[in-house]
Scaffold this motif. Structure first.
Motif, PDB file in Angstrom:
ATOM      1  N   SER A  10       0.862  -1.182   0.000  1.00 61.73           N
ATOM      2  CA  SER A  10       0.000   0.000   0.000  1.00 61.73           C
ATOM      3  C   SER A  10       0.895   1.227   0.000  1.00 61.73           C
ATOM      4  O   SER A  10       1.699   1.405   0.916  1.00 61.73           O
ATOM      5  CB  SER A  10      -0.901  -0.018   1.238  1.00 61.73           C
ATOM      6  OG  SER A  10      -1.701   1.140   1.270  1.00 61.73           O
TER       7      SER A  10
ATOM      8  N   HIS B 170      -4.490   3.275   1.735  1.00 65.54           N
ATOM      9  CA  HIS B 170      -5.863   2.838   1.439  1.00 65.54           C
ATOM     10  C   HIS B 170      -5.940   1.310   1.357  1.00 65.54           C
ATOM     11  O   HIS B 170      -6.818   0.686   1.969  1.00 65.54           O
ATOM     12  CB  HIS B 170      -6.350   3.450   0.120  1.00 65.54           C
ATOM     13  CG  HIS B 170      -6.287   4.946   0.084  1.00 65.54           C
ATOM     14  ND1 HIS B 170      -5.139   5.637  -0.244  1.00 65.54           N
ATOM     15  CD2 HIS B 170      -7.222   5.892   0.358  1.00 65.54           C
ATOM     16  CE1 HIS B 170      -5.368   6.951  -0.190  1.00 65.54           C
ATOM     17  NE2 HIS B 170      -6.634   7.136   0.181  1.00 65.54           N
ATOM     18  N   THR B 171      -5.035   0.724   0.627  1.00 69.00           N
ATOM     19  CA  THR B 171      -5.052  -0.742   0.482  1.00 69.00           C
ATOM     20  C   THR B 171      -4.674  -1.420   1.791  1.00 69.00           C
ATOM     21  O   THR B 171      -5.108  -2.540   2.066  1.00 69.00           O
ATOM     22  CB  THR B 171      -4.103  -1.168  -0.660  1.00 69.00           C
ATOM     23  OG1 THR B 171      -4.349  -0.334  -1.796  1.00 69.00           O
ATOM     24  CG2 THR B 171      -4.339  -2.623  -1.049  1.00 69.00           C
TER      25      THR B 171
ATOM     26  N   PRO C 143      -6.883   7.589   3.708  1.00 73.26           N
ATOM     27  CA  PRO C 143      -7.453   6.280   4.054  1.00 73.26           C
ATOM     28  C   PRO C 143      -8.502   6.332   5.157  1.00 73.26           C
ATOM     29  O   PRO C 143      -9.232   5.363   5.350  1.00 73.26           O
ATOM     30  CB  PRO C 143      -6.229   5.460   4.486  1.00 73.26           C
ATOM     31  CG  PRO C 143      -5.111   6.416   4.630  1.00 73.26           C
ATOM     32  CD  PRO C 143      -5.443   7.647   3.887  1.00 73.26           C
TER      33      PRO C 143
ATOM     34  N   ASN D  85      -7.480  -2.438  -4.678  1.00 73.97           N
ATOM     35  CA  ASN D  85      -8.183  -1.182  -4.419  1.00 73.97           C
ATOM     36  C   ASN D  85      -7.651  -0.165  -5.424  1.00 73.97           C
ATOM     37  O   ASN D  85      -6.472  -0.192  -5.779  1.00 73.97           O
ATOM     38  CB  ASN D  85      -7.836  -0.762  -2.979  1.00 73.97           C
ATOM     39  CG  ASN D  85      -8.015   0.711  -2.743  1.00 73.97           C
ATOM     40  OD1 ASN D  85      -9.133   1.212  -2.712  1.00 73.97           O
ATOM     41  ND2 ASN D  85      -6.914   1.418  -2.567  1.00 73.97           N
TER      42      ASN D  85
ATOM     43  N   SER E  59     -11.253   3.881  -3.523  1.00 73.84           N
ATOM     44  CA  SER E  59     -10.978   4.972  -2.585  1.00 73.84           C
ATOM     45  C   SER E  59     -10.810   6.262  -3.366  1.00 73.84           C
ATOM     46  O   SER E  59     -10.014   6.310  -4.320  1.00 73.84           O
ATOM     47  CB  SER E  59      -9.674   4.704  -1.819  1.00 73.84           C
ATOM     48  OG  SER E  59      -9.702   3.451  -1.180  1.00 73.84           O
TER      49      SER E  59
ATOM     50  N   GLY F 181     -11.629   6.451   2.616  1.00 76.87           N
ATOM     51  CA  GLY F 181     -11.853   5.303   1.741  1.00 76.87           C
ATOM     52  C   GLY F 181     -10.739   4.301   1.893  1.00 76.87           C
ATOM     53  O   GLY F 181      -9.636   4.681   2.285  1.00 76.87           O
ATOM     54  N   PRO F 182     -10.991   3.012   1.640  1.00 73.91           N
ATOM     55  CA  PRO F 182     -12.211   2.397   1.124  1.00 73.91           C
ATOM     56  C   PRO F 182     -13.425   2.594   2.042  1.00 73.91           C
ATOM     57  O   PRO F 182     -13.289   2.793   3.239  1.00 73.91           O
ATOM     58  CB  PRO F 182     -11.842   0.909   1.055  1.00 73.91           C
ATOM     59  CG  PRO F 182     -10.359   0.829   1.169  1.00 73.91           C
ATOM     60  CD  PRO F 182      -9.929   2.027   1.895  1.00 73.91           C
TER      61      PRO F 182
ATOM     62  N   LYS G 167      -5.780  -0.479   4.667  1.00 70.47           N
ATOM     63  CA  LYS G 167      -7.055  -0.628   5.397  1.00 70.47           C
ATOM     64  C   LYS G 167      -7.824  -1.843   4.895  1.00 70.47           C
ATOM     65  O   LYS G 167      -8.430  -2.586   5.674  1.00 70.47           O
ATOM     66  CB  LYS G 167      -7.910   0.631   5.233  1.00 70.47           C
ATOM     67  CG  LYS G 167      -7.497   1.727   6.198  1.00 70.47           C
ATOM     68  CD  LYS G 167      -8.502   2.830   6.237  1.00 70.47           C
ATOM     69  CE  LYS G 167      -9.792   2.449   6.955  1.00 70.47           C
ATOM     70  NZ  LYS G 167     -10.731   3.581   6.986  1.00 70.47           N
TER      71      LYS G 167
END
Ligand code: FMN
Length: 193
Positions: free
Chosen positions: A11, A15-16, A165, A101, A159, A168-169, A18
């Motif tokens: 990530s 975001h990824t 983060p 993501n 996202s 989003g997600p 999460k």
């Protein structure tokens, strides 16, 4: 002996990560199963201890943001670093699954999942799909539905590119990721019982 699942992910901006954490929560929700959340940065050295966790686990879940329509460069470096294991087919017959993501609703995420499936196939691993019906695809549907992006091959999330983060997600995507993690863990328990 309990099963173990490794979530190996990259990530760039959180975001990824999460999404990866939600997948790991889903795995751990089953109870009698170990879950290791492994950023690819922990696998840069050939003798990094995290490689031993991958060698020993029953199922691996690959995760990456979609960058330029494919897995990110750090995740691709991990993929290439597995080539010695490929030579030995050391991971053959383990389960594999994946998630991604991206900023756009579509964003060419399918291509990233296809890369993961190809990686798993080269290693002789067995692919586990998302196992959720598509959401948000009828007049009664909404963006709050599980699997709102309508994936089948793995878990997808989206996202906003101008938010961090913490935004989003979305909850729906994180719920999707959690259910996906629980599904892979269930498959690991069934496959290895
Ligand atoms: C180099 C780069 C390439 C990107 N390419 C795509 C893309 O092909 N499709 C897309 O929808 N979003 C793309 N994005 C947006 C990211 O997928 C999105 O911001 C994602 O949430 C980043 O995840 P991360 O915080 O885990 O790195 C790109 C972002 C970067 C930095």
């Amino acid at each position: 002996m309990s099963q173990s699942v490794c979530v190996v992910y990259h990530s760039g901006y959180g975001h990824t990560q999460k999404q990866a954490e939600a997948v790991a929560e889903g795995v751990s929700s089953l109870g009698d199963i170990e879950c290791h959340l492994l950023p690819v940065a922990d696998l840069e050295a050939d003798d990094a201890p995290a490689w031993g966790l991958l060698d020993a686990c029953d199922a691996m879940i690959f995760g990456s943001p979609t960058y330029m329509g494919s897995a990110s460069a750090p995740f691709k470096a991990f993929m290439e670093a597995t080539s010695q294991r490929w030579m030995e087919q050391r991971w053959a017959m383990k389960l594999a699954a994946g998630f991604t993501n991206s900023g756009s609703q579509n964003g060419d995420k399918q291509n990233t999942l296809m890369q993961f499936i190809t990686l798993a196939a080269q290693h002789g691993m067995l692919w586990v799909n998302l196992n959720q019906m598509p959401g948000n695809n009828s007049t009664a549907g909404s963006v709050d539905d599980m699997n709102r992006l309508g994936a089948s091959l793995g878990a997808m999330a989206q996202s906003a590119v101008d938010a961090g983060p913490e935004v989003g997600p979305t909850k729906a995507d994180l719920d999707t990721a959690r259910a996906f993690g629980a599904h892979v863990a269930t498959c690991a328990q069934r496959w290895n019982s």
